[in-house]
Write a protein that holds these residues in place. Structure first.
Motif, short mmCIF file in Angstrom:
data_model
loop_
_atom_site.label_atom_id
_atom_site.label_comp_id
_atom_site.label_asym_id
_atom_site.label_seq_id
_atom_site.Cartn_x
_atom_site.Cartn_y
_atom_site.Cartn_z
N LEU A 99 0.83 -1.20 0.00
CA LEU A 99 0.00 0.00 0.00
C LEU A 99 0.86 1.25 0.00
CD1 LEU A 99 -2.70 1.56 0.35
CD2 LEU A 99 -2.38 1.30 2.83
N GLY A 100 1.89 1.28 0.84
CA GLY A 100 2.78 2.44 0.89
C GLY A 100 3.43 2.72 -0.46
N ARG A 101 3.88 1.68 -1.14
CA ARG A 101 4.50 1.89 -2.46
C ARG A 101 3.48 2.44 -3.45
NH1 ARG A 101 6.91 -3.06 -0.85
NH2 ARG A 101 5.41 -4.29 -2.08
N ALA A 102 2.23 1.96 -3.36
CA ALA A 102 1.19 2.47 -4.25
C ALA A 102 0.91 3.94 -3.97
CB ALA A 102 -0.08 1.63 -4.10
N LEU A 103 0.90 4.32 -2.70
CA LEU A 103 0.69 5.73 -2.34
C LEU A 103 1.72 6.63 -3.00
CD1 LEU A 103 0.08 5.42 1.52
CD2 LEU A 103 -1.64 5.88 -0.22
N ASN A 104 2.95 6.17 -3.05
CA ASN A 104 4.03 6.98 -3.60
C ASN A 104 3.82 7.30 -5.08
OD1 ASN A 104 5.33 7.01 -1.13
ND2 ASN A 104 6.64 5.25 -1.61
N GLU A 105 3.05 6.46 -5.77
CA GLU A 105 2.78 6.71 -7.18
C GLU A 105 2.01 8.01 -7.40
OE1 GLU A 105 3.80 4.82 -9.84
OE2 GLU A 105 5.00 3.76 -8.33
N PHE A 106 1.24 8.45 -6.39
CA PHE A 106 0.47 9.68 -6.51
C PHE A 106 1.25 10.91 -6.05
CE2 PHE A 106 -3.13 6.65 -6.45
CZ PHE A 106 -3.84 7.11 -7.55
N GLY A 107 2.42 10.70 -5.46
CA GLY A 107 3.29 11.82 -5.11
C GLY A 107 2.69 12.84 -4.16
N GLY A 108 1.82 12.39 -3.25
CA GLY A 108 1.23 13.29 -2.27
C GLY A 108 -0.16 13.77 -2.61
N ASP A 109 -0.69 13.37 -3.75
CA ASP A 109 -2.07 13.75 -4.09
C ASP A 109 -3.10 12.97 -3.29
OD1 ASP A 109 -1.31 15.67 -5.86
OD2 ASP A 109 -1.86 14.55 -7.67
N TYR A 110 -2.67 11.87 -2.64
CA TYR A 110 -3.59 11.09 -1.81
C TYR A 110 -2.92 10.77 -0.48
CZ TYR A 110 -6.19 7.10 0.05
OH TYR A 110 -6.88 6.26 0.88
N LEU A 111 -3.62 11.08 0.62
CA LEU A 111 -3.16 10.80 1.98
C LEU A 111 -4.09 9.76 2.59
CD1 LEU A 111 -2.76 14.52 3.16
CD2 LEU A 111 -1.10 13.12 1.90
N VAL A 112 -3.51 8.78 3.29
CA VAL A 112 -4.30 7.66 3.80
C VAL A 112 -4.26 7.61 5.33
CG1 VAL A 112 -2.47 5.91 3.85
CG2 VAL A 112 -4.83 5.21 3.37
#
Length: 353
Positions: A99-112
């Motif tokens: 999940l963390g690696r997937a978050l990085n794909e958005f470069g901060g556009d999505y916070l979980v």
């Protein structure tokens, strides 16, 4: 898989699918809006029947987060992540690293942060590989940690407002609570302390037993609790529980709870209204958790979170007044208000209430 552009209910969203071969999990992240700020919404871990159900859930939840954050006056957009829980044992650390690696794909556009089925510990694992994770353990008086108590508080305050509009108080009222996860159980404890009598239900028998060890409550079947005679029905489980089948069976005059996307379709708000049932729109009343997450992101204190959560009740009252004045449902009033805020922000104006 690259980030895709998709459409949901007439508006664009960004969607990322990810997989983790170690835990055998697959997941989706949906961004619905960044008009007010980075998209923010929790991560849900659930045994979805198939990929279609998972996609439908993440898209609806992301849209709901756009409306929730807008109504709450937060500088955040709407997004959500869901993970299809693998059958049997699985490597939870590997899953949340993915999940963390997937978050990085958005470069901060999505916070979980955490949501149904996930914990602060899971968020710590995701944070080890991504800076875009919140709902972490607190230190000192800083905001953060498990957002569920704040969600429960907002629902409790909203329930008080709705009962007052019917000339009642929590004390002496009968409340039927469906779903005894972190939020539902916390809500029950608050209601009991305030003098309510409780009827509860959950598919997890252990959750029922744990609650009844500290709070007196009658037990109903999860599939029938909506039909229990009560002053308030509080749906605190999963979404779409208010629909063409259940609404005609409801025997409470008020419906308000913590579950997201409670209405199966927009037409179900009209069905509630025609039956004379007073409804607290879910994303208005359950905003306490995201208020806490936003405060963590903005570096605020728990005192400031408490101040903001206390505004949920007056905000609900204003929406109910608008609904009465315009002769529309509370859900329609909330949706219209949220859309106005988002449209104003998209045109470069703040639009915040």
């Amino acid at each position: 898989m690259p980030i895709q552009s998709v459409t949901f209910d007439g508006r664009p969203q960004r969607l990322l699918a990810f997989q983790d071969p170690v835990s055998r999990a697959s997941g989706l992240i949906a961004i619905d809006s960044t008009a007010l700020g980075p998209a923010t919404g929790g991560c849900r871990l659930w045994p979805y029947d198939d990929n279609v159900a998972m996609l439908r859930d993440v898209q609806r939840l992301a849209r709901g987060m756009s409306y929730k954050n807008a109504i709450a006056g937060l500088p955040l957009g709407g997004g959500k992540s869901v993970i299809r829980r693998p059958a049997g044992d699985f490597d939870r650390v590997a899953l949340f690293r993915a999940l963390g690696r997937a978050l990085n794909e958005f470069g901060g556009d999505y916070l979980v942060a955490e949501d149904v089925g996930t914990t602060t510990g899971d968020m710590q694992v995701a944070r080890s590989v991504s800076p875009y994770v919140f709902g972490l353990p607190v230190s000192g008086g800083s905001a953060g940690g498990d957002p569920s108590p704040w969600t429960a508080l907002g629902v409790f305050l909203s329930l008080e407002i709705l009962l007052a509009r019917r000339g009642r108080s929590v004390a002496g009222s009968r409340i039927a609570v469906q779903g005894l996860g972190s939020v539902g159980a916390d809500l029950c404890r608050r209601l009991h302390a305030a003098g309510a009598s409780l009827v509860v239900a959950d598919v997890n028998e252990r959750a029922v037993a744990e609650l009844r060890a500290t709070v007196p409550a009658k037990i109903a079947a999860p599939g029938t609790i909506h039909g229990i005679e009560a002053d308030v029905f509080a749906p605190c489980a999963l979404g779409a529980g208010l629909n063409g089948t259940t609404i005609p069976e409801i025997r409470a005059g008020i419906v308000v709870g913590a579950a997201n996307n409670q209405l199966a379709t927009p037409a179900d708000a009209d069905l509630l209204h025609r039956r004379g049932i007073l409804y607290g729109p879910d994303y208005v009343v359950n905003a306490g958790g995201i208020i806490n997450v936003a405060a963590e992101y903005l570096g605020l204190t728990t005192g400031e979170v408490a101040d903001q959560v206390a505004r949920i009740g007056p905000r609900l009252s204003a929406l109910l007044d608008r609904a009465e004045a315009e002769r529309i449902t509370p859900s329609a009033a909330a949706d219209a208000t949220a859309r106005d805020i988002l449209a104003s922000a998209s045109k470069g104006r703040s639009g915040l209430p």
